[in-house]
Motif scaffolding. Sequence first.
Motif, short mmCIF file in Angstrom:
data_model
loop_
_atom_site.label_atom_id
_atom_site.label_comp_id
_atom_site.label_asym_id
_atom_site.label_seq_id
_atom_site.Cartn_x
_atom_site.Cartn_y
_atom_site.Cartn_z
N UNK A 297 0.92 -1.32 0.04
CA UNK A 297 0.01 0.07 -0.09
C UNK A 297 0.74 1.22 -0.03
N UNK A 298 0.10 2.51 0.01
CA UNK A 298 0.79 3.80 0.01
C UNK A 298 0.96 3.95 1.64
N UNK A 299 1.99 4.85 1.97
CA UNK A 299 1.92 5.31 3.31
C UNK A 299 0.58 6.68 3.41
N UNK A 300 0.35 7.02 4.55
CA UNK A 300 -0.93 7.96 4.61
C UNK A 300 -0.69 9.13 3.93
N UNK A 301 -1.86 9.84 3.52
CA UNK A 301 -1.79 10.99 2.82
C UNK A 301 -0.86 12.08 3.36
N UNK A 302 -0.96 11.77 4.91
CA UNK A 302 -0.25 13.06 5.43
C UNK A 302 1.25 13.10 5.25
N UNK A 303 1.63 11.89 4.65
CA UNK A 303 3.05 11.80 4.23
C UNK A 303 3.73 11.87 2.57
N UNK A 304 2.50 12.14 2.17
CA UNK A 304 2.51 12.30 0.61
C UNK A 304 3.09 13.81 0.29
N UNK A 305 3.86 13.78 -0.66
CA UNK A 305 4.36 15.18 -1.36
C UNK A 305 3.15 15.85 -1.73
N UNK A 306 2.20 14.98 -2.39
CA UNK A 306 1.02 15.49 -3.19
C UNK A 306 -0.24 14.68 -2.63
N UNK A 307 -1.27 15.44 -2.86
CA UNK A 307 -2.64 15.07 -2.98
C UNK A 307 -3.34 14.86 -3.92
N UNK A 308 -3.50 13.66 -4.37
CA UNK A 308 -3.98 13.29 -5.70
C UNK A 308 -5.65 13.38 -5.50
N UNK A 309 -6.55 13.97 -6.46
CA UNK A 309 -7.71 14.06 -6.08
C UNK A 309 -8.15 15.56 -5.97
N UNK A 310 -9.45 15.85 -5.64
CA UNK A 310 -9.72 17.22 -5.44
C UNK A 310 -10.94 17.73 -6.12
N UNK A 311 -10.88 18.91 -6.18
CA UNK A 311 -12.16 19.64 -6.85
C UNK A 311 -12.26 19.00 -8.38
N UNK A 312 -13.22 18.68 -8.87
CA UNK A 312 -13.49 17.92 -10.29
C UNK A 312 -13.12 18.91 -11.39
N UNK A 313 -12.34 18.69 -12.19
CA UNK A 313 -11.86 19.62 -13.06
C UNK A 313 -13.08 19.87 -14.20
N UNK A 314 -13.85 19.02 -14.38
CA UNK A 314 -14.74 19.33 -15.07
C UNK A 314 -16.06 20.42 -14.75
#
Length: 411
Positions: A345-362
Amino acid sequence: MESKKVVVVGAGAAGLMAASAAAMYGASVTLIEKNKRVGRKIMITGKGRCNVCNNCDVETFIRNVPTNGKFLYSAINKLTPEDTVAFFEGLGLPLKTERGNRVFPQSDKAVDVVDTLYNYVKNCGCKIAEDTAEELLLENGEAVGVKCKNKTYYADSVIICCGGKSYPLTGSTGDGYILAKQAGHTIVPLKPSLVPLESKNLDCKSMQGLSLKNAGLKIVDTQSGKTVYDDFGEMLFTHFGMSGPMILSASSHIRDISDGRYNAVIDIKPALTHEQLEKRLQRDFDENHNKDVSNSFTKLLPKKLVVPVLKRWGVPFDKKCNSITKEERRRLCELLKAFTVEISGFRPIEEAIITSGGVKTSEINPKTMESRLVKGLFFAGEVIDCDAYTGGFNLQIAWSTGNLAGESSAY
Ligand SMILES: Cc1cc2nc3c(=O)[nH]c(=O)nc-3n(C[C@H](O)[C@H](O)[C@H](O)COP(=O)(O)OP(=O)(O)OC[C@H]3O[C@@H](n4cnc5c(N)ncnc54)[C@H](O)[C@@H]3O)c2cc1C
């Protein structure tokens, strides 16, 4: 004509750029930041040196943004990486370009980037308010201000630049998603990107602290058999699995990380072909012919790798070097060229350089960064569902979308 009132929420890379751009286009700007100091995340970028951007052309930039790259065409064409370099140098911050077109301040100090932006924002006439945005004020489908902890700010336009959810101590705690949801926006599920990888394989724990400076790494999808990432560089074993620059980069190529789906296949001796490595092993065994095989790896392998390699090889530790068979040598060679670690798995989001996802571009107009749902509401930076590989591309997203949102909000 009276100047427009613009409120920018969040004084990170995107917010500082948005505020100054709006002010340059004549708006009266208030920049709200919950921290005492602006740009706390910028301070820790590029290991404190800040990889400001990547000095590449627009097409290369888009290719380095795996999530919704095309959404960024207008923003990046308005402020290209070349423009970004000119922007900072024009403000008196000399830059330099390193390997892979990565641009850094000549001083190697991220704080100089923050100070440059802070002074510029102040000189443009923006007000900076230390406050925390809690609620978006909406009237007849339009954004009319922001209610903060200490005060309510009314405005003609609101730009949300609250960043993602990673490294929350810098202030990026996901507030932007809450404000966007309040306006009816869809939030594409968040997931960590550019993040260390977890493995249940106990070899990682036993090798924790071991850094391989020149390793080959392939990430293989065990379902399709396809290699999704193939690189050469530095990685590190940790108590939870693997980290280091190459692992972080690899993580952004992994989409569905269900346990066991991907394997990290590490080439411990990438400079040698199979044949060269076999010869090298033969030479080492010849030199140590009367010794136990476990004592023959001192030159070949870092100490922490010896036991895991021997265990996987399956040859008794006390077998004499002169009795190693050709087949055993071949198997060892294969092991060193493809040391496999299952990824859980990935480490938790808090340890990530970047958050993927977010406000939908469309739901955002790419030509202005304005919400398609609520008039007068804009988004910029990591809060949007766009993310890039390492190399200065993520800050470029923040500079370019911030610049476009700032300019558009001022009309
Ligand atoms: C360790 C690390 C190293 C990195 N190195 C690089 C690099 O070298 N190059 C690169 O391109 N990218 C790098 N990145 C990624 C880069 O930092 C981000 O992409 C970028 O900072 C995003 O900018 P942003 O303005 O959208 O968000 P942020 O920089 O996170 O700024 C958001 C701001 O909003 C404020 N805020 C949040 N909520 C509220 C609220 N409710 N009210 C008021 N203020 C609020 C926060 O305090 C923060 O100041 C790195 C990231 C990390 C974690």
